[in-house]
Design an enzyme around this catalytic site. Structure first.
Site, PDB file in Angstrom:
ATOM      1  N   ASP A 166       0.806  -1.219   0.000  1.00 39.37           N
ATOM      2  CA  ASP A 166       0.000   0.000   0.000  1.00 39.37           C
ATOM      3  C   ASP A 166       0.842   1.274   0.000  1.00 39.37           C
ATOM      4  OD1 ASP A 166      -2.357   1.538   0.239  1.00 39.37           O
ATOM      5  OD2 ASP A 166      -2.234   1.537   2.422  1.00 39.37           O
ATOM      6  N   GLU A 418       3.337  -7.965   7.483  1.00 34.35           N
ATOM      7  CA  GLU A 418       2.098  -8.644   7.115  1.00 34.35           C
ATOM      8  C   GLU A 418       2.240  -9.734   6.061  1.00 34.35           C
ATOM      9  OE1 GLU A 418      -0.942  -5.736   6.248  1.00 34.35           O
ATOM     10  OE2 GLU A 418      -1.180  -5.283   8.371  1.00 34.35           O
ATOM     11  N   TYR A 474      -6.972  -3.115  12.844  1.00 33.55           N
ATOM     12  CA  TYR A 474      -7.858  -2.036  12.394  1.00 33.55           C
ATOM     13  C   TYR A 474      -9.294  -2.253  12.854  1.00 33.55           C
ATOM     14  CZ  TYR A 474      -3.889  -0.344   9.762  1.00 33.55           C
ATOM     15  OH  TYR A 474      -2.664   0.159   9.435  1.00 33.55           O
ATOM     16  N   GLU A 510       0.580  -1.138  14.140  1.00 36.81           N
ATOM     17  CA  GLU A 510      -0.321  -0.334  13.294  1.00 36.81           C
ATOM     18  C   GLU A 510      -1.712  -0.321  13.903  1.00 36.81           C
ATOM     19  OE1 GLU A 510      -0.557  -1.089   9.046  1.00 36.81           O
ATOM     20  OE2 GLU A 510       1.612  -1.451   8.925  1.00 36.81           O
TER      21      GLU A 510
HETATM   22  C1  BDP Z   1      -1.634  -2.495   6.584  1.00 41.17           C
HETATM   23  C2  BDP Z   1      -0.288  -2.300   5.905  1.00 41.17           C
HETATM   24  C3  BDP Z   1       0.008  -0.859   5.551  1.00 41.17           C
HETATM   25  C4  BDP Z   1      -1.224  -0.180   5.012  1.00 41.17           C
HETATM   26  C5  BDP Z   1      -2.277  -0.195   6.108  1.00 41.17           C
HETATM   27  C6  BDP Z   1      -3.560   0.509   5.658  1.00 41.17           C
HETATM   28  O1  BDP Z   1       0.753  -2.819   6.697  1.00 41.17           O
HETATM   29  O2  BDP Z   1       1.059  -0.812   4.621  1.00 41.17           O
HETATM   30  O3  BDP Z   1      -0.978   1.117   4.573  1.00 41.17           O
HETATM   31  O4  BDP Z   1      -2.597  -1.516   6.438  1.00 41.17           O
HETATM   32  O5  BDP Z   1      -4.436  -0.164   5.142  1.00 41.17           O
HETATM   33  O6  BDP Z   1      -2.248  -3.549   5.946  1.00 41.17           O
HETATM   34  O7  BDP Z   1      -3.664   1.716   5.824  1.00 41.17           O
END
Ligand code: BDP
Length: 603
Positions: A166, A418, A474, A510
């Site tokens: 991404d 990931e 997330y 993240e």
């Molecule tokens: C994760 C990835 C990251 C993406 C992020 C996203 O590690 O590179 O930018 O999610 O979706 O899957 O913002």
């Protein structure tokens, strides 16, 4: 074709000439450069700055999206008296592969977009006359490259590249190109390992050089006073009343290594050394024996116009913002950054999780977002991955550890971002990767990788090898988001109960929500600044309830460029700061929180 991993530093015996500036440039739209002898010089060209990505400089989409070769050329002079020196030409990085010709003679070739490479050029060089340097850089990716990607070819012969990750596949000469004027006999490499006991510090060192002459080693403090000395190619230095390198206080000594022959100085190199220890104990991450709590971000080396090209102004702005917001750490997602970045982190006491470019170990069917859908991927079922991708992955681990081994700021290596770790054969792949990495860091730092949501607790075949569990989650954005946000906490906490059983420290590498700066909405909706704040508040509550979580690195420090797609609005907008480095509302929330969380939070 020697690689010079030591940072190109000046000293009484070494001179460094920076070739950065405006170079000649030509896009090889028809892949004809080599046949037409462009390596001997470009007849027609336009201009680009070096370092920079070429993609965002021009107004033509076919240049921005170009897949294949681009050519660079510059000229320089070498003084006649340098003929009896070793002239090293050193690229800090070129993404993703490069071939180099000097005066028509091929002098170097390199694959891997983020590491230094070069050559001793004496044989091909003209002394006291002009030298023509031509470089071809190629940006193609496939299943075996690190990172991975896929090229699609259309009926008209045009090609487009779809990265399995991404961020935009920026390419070009991304770091400075330097000439090092080295002595005939010189120091190749220095390795340090530090420790302390009470108020005595220790620096174990090992020096590789081209000569067997006498080696003198002095450790100097910040005032230049010699605090320890020794001789020989390896040994130990003892420092009384040591000033430790600490998060937020990057105290650095200077290790001054001299090669001498019959008392005469032949070569001299000065390596900044921070004395500190790093260790994982139970579910805690210790720096200098003290529990450490990571506060900060996953970042990108990304900015307007320059793309991934190293920009010292952006680097300093970012460091100032990290300071302002109360962050103490950064992950170099998803590739190693420019060497200047680590040197700065050493000086400022910024703690770094250093990541390899192994991102996209997931078969994503032309779109990295497919990974989040839980759709079947068969990446690790492919033989070629176990034959070739793994070799390239190891090569990048070895190089990264070689380049960054001496940085006090680097406290952990992140071996991949990931990967599809829910797949059965990810286990054998990563067993090999982790054991390889363990034998390559002289400082034996902890190892990790970031785990993806589709391989939650109980489904991940790789976490068993890691010293620290790094989670990218997330809850409240990709799942259970929007009007359901308040219900995200329960699922998130349930998953964490599982991970806690591993008895290892957990770092949230993240968590984030896309937010378009300037959208305000009460009550909140996704993409508004209010939503990002509410999302973060919920995440932080979860972290505070989980004893094993010893760090939070929000995704992302700043908005950044990605491939185009219906889920990306001129890039990924999860930044706490905008792409031009101004705060969103969420930045103020993070500042408020992090300024009140001590570095030894949960200690
Ligand atoms: C994760 C990835 C990251 C993406 C992020 C996203 O590690 O590179 O930018 O999610 O979706 O899957 O913002």
């Amino acid at each position: 074709m020697e690689e010079q991993y030591l940072y190109p530093a000046e000293s009484p015996t070494r001179q460094v000439i920076d070739l950065s500036g405006i170079w000649k440039f030509k896009v090889d739209h028809n892949s004809e450069g080599k046949e037409k002898d462009w390596q001997n010089g470009l007849a027609d060209y336009c201009e680009v700055p070096v370092p920079s990505s070429f993609n965002d400089l021009f107004t033509d989409k076919d240049i921005r999206e170009h897949v294949g070769d681009v050519w660079y050329q510059t000229e320089f002079y070498l003084a006649e008296e340098w003929e009896n020196k070793n002239i090293n030409l050193r690229f800090g990085s070129a993404t993703h592969r490069a071939e180099v010709w000097l005066n028509g003679e091929k002098i170097a070739e390199h694959e891997g977009g983020y590491m230094p490479f070069g050559a001793i050029i004496n044989e091909a060089a003209n002394f006291g006359a002009k030298n023509t340097l031509v470089v071809v850089v190629n940006n193609e990716l496939d299943l075996t490259t690190i990172p991975t990607g896929q090229i699609k070819e259309y009926d008209d012969g045009k090609r487009r590249l779809f990265p399995y990750f991404d961020f935009f596949n920026y390419a070009g000469i991304h770091s400075a190109v330097k000439l090092q004027i080295l002595p005939k006999e010189y120091i190749y490499d220095i390795t340090t390992v530090t420790d302390f006991k009470g108020d005595t510090g220790f620096v174990d060192y090992e020096i590789e050089s081209s000569s067997h002459s006498e080696i003198k080693v002095e450790l100097k403090d910040i005032e230049g006073k010699v605090v320890a000395q020794n001789s020989g190619a390896e040994g130990k230095l003892e420092v009384k009343n040591v000033n430790l390198w600490q998060p937020g206080e990057g105290y650095l000594y200077n290790l001054e290594v001299s090669l001498l022959s019959a008392g005469e100085l032949i070569d001299n190199y000065r390596l900044p050394v921070g004395i500190r220890t790093v260790e994982v104990k139970g579910n805690r991450f210790l720096i200098n024996g003290e529990p450490f709590y990571f506060k900060g971000f996953g970042k990108h080396q990304d900015s307007e116009i320059n793309g991934r090209g190293f920009d010292p102004a952006v680097m300093i702005r970012d460091a100032e913002l990290l300071d302002w917001i109360g962050a103490n750490s950064v992950r170099t997602s998803h590739y190693p950054y420019d060497e200047e970045f680590y040197r700065m982190c050493d000086r400022r006491g910024v703690v770094v999780i250093d990541e390899t470019p192994a991102v996209g170990l997931f078969d994503m069917n032309l779109n990295f977002l497919a990974a989040g859908t839980g759709k079947e991927s068969d990446f690790f079922d492919k033989e070629i991955v176990h034959e070739q991708t793994i070799k390239n992955h190891k090569r990048e681990i070895k190089r990264l550890m070689q380049r960054d081994k001496n940085h006090a700021s680097v406290v952990m290596w992140c071996l991949a971002n990931e990967p599809d770790s829910a797949q059965e054969r990810a286990e054998e792949y990563f067993e090999e990767i982790f054991s390889y990495a363990r034998s390559h860091d002289p400082q034996e730092r902890p190892l990790t990788f970031t785990n993806i949501m589709t391989a939650p607790y109980g489904k991940c075949n790789v976490a068993q090898f890691a010293d620290v569990i790094s989670l990218n989650r997330y809850y409240g954005w990709y799942i259970i988001g929007g009007s359901e946000l308040e219900y995200a906490q329960k699922d998130f906490e349930e998953e964490l109960v599982g991970w806690e059983k591993e008895g290892k420290p957990i770092v949230m590498t993240e968590y984030g929500a896309d937010t378009k700066a300037g959208i305000h909405k009460l009550p909140s909706v996704q993409w508004s600044e209010e939503y990002q704040k509410e999302y973060l508040e919920l995440q932080h509550q979860v972290f505070d309830n989980c004893d094993s979580i010893v760090g939070e690195q929000m995704w992302n420090f700043a908005d950044f460029q990605t491939v185009e797609g219906i889920l990306r609005v001129n890039g990924n907008k999860k930044g706490a700061f905008t792409r031009d480095r101004q705060p969103k509302m969420a930045a103020h929330l993070l500042k408020e929180r992090w300024e009140n969380l001590p570095n030894n939070f949960k200690g």
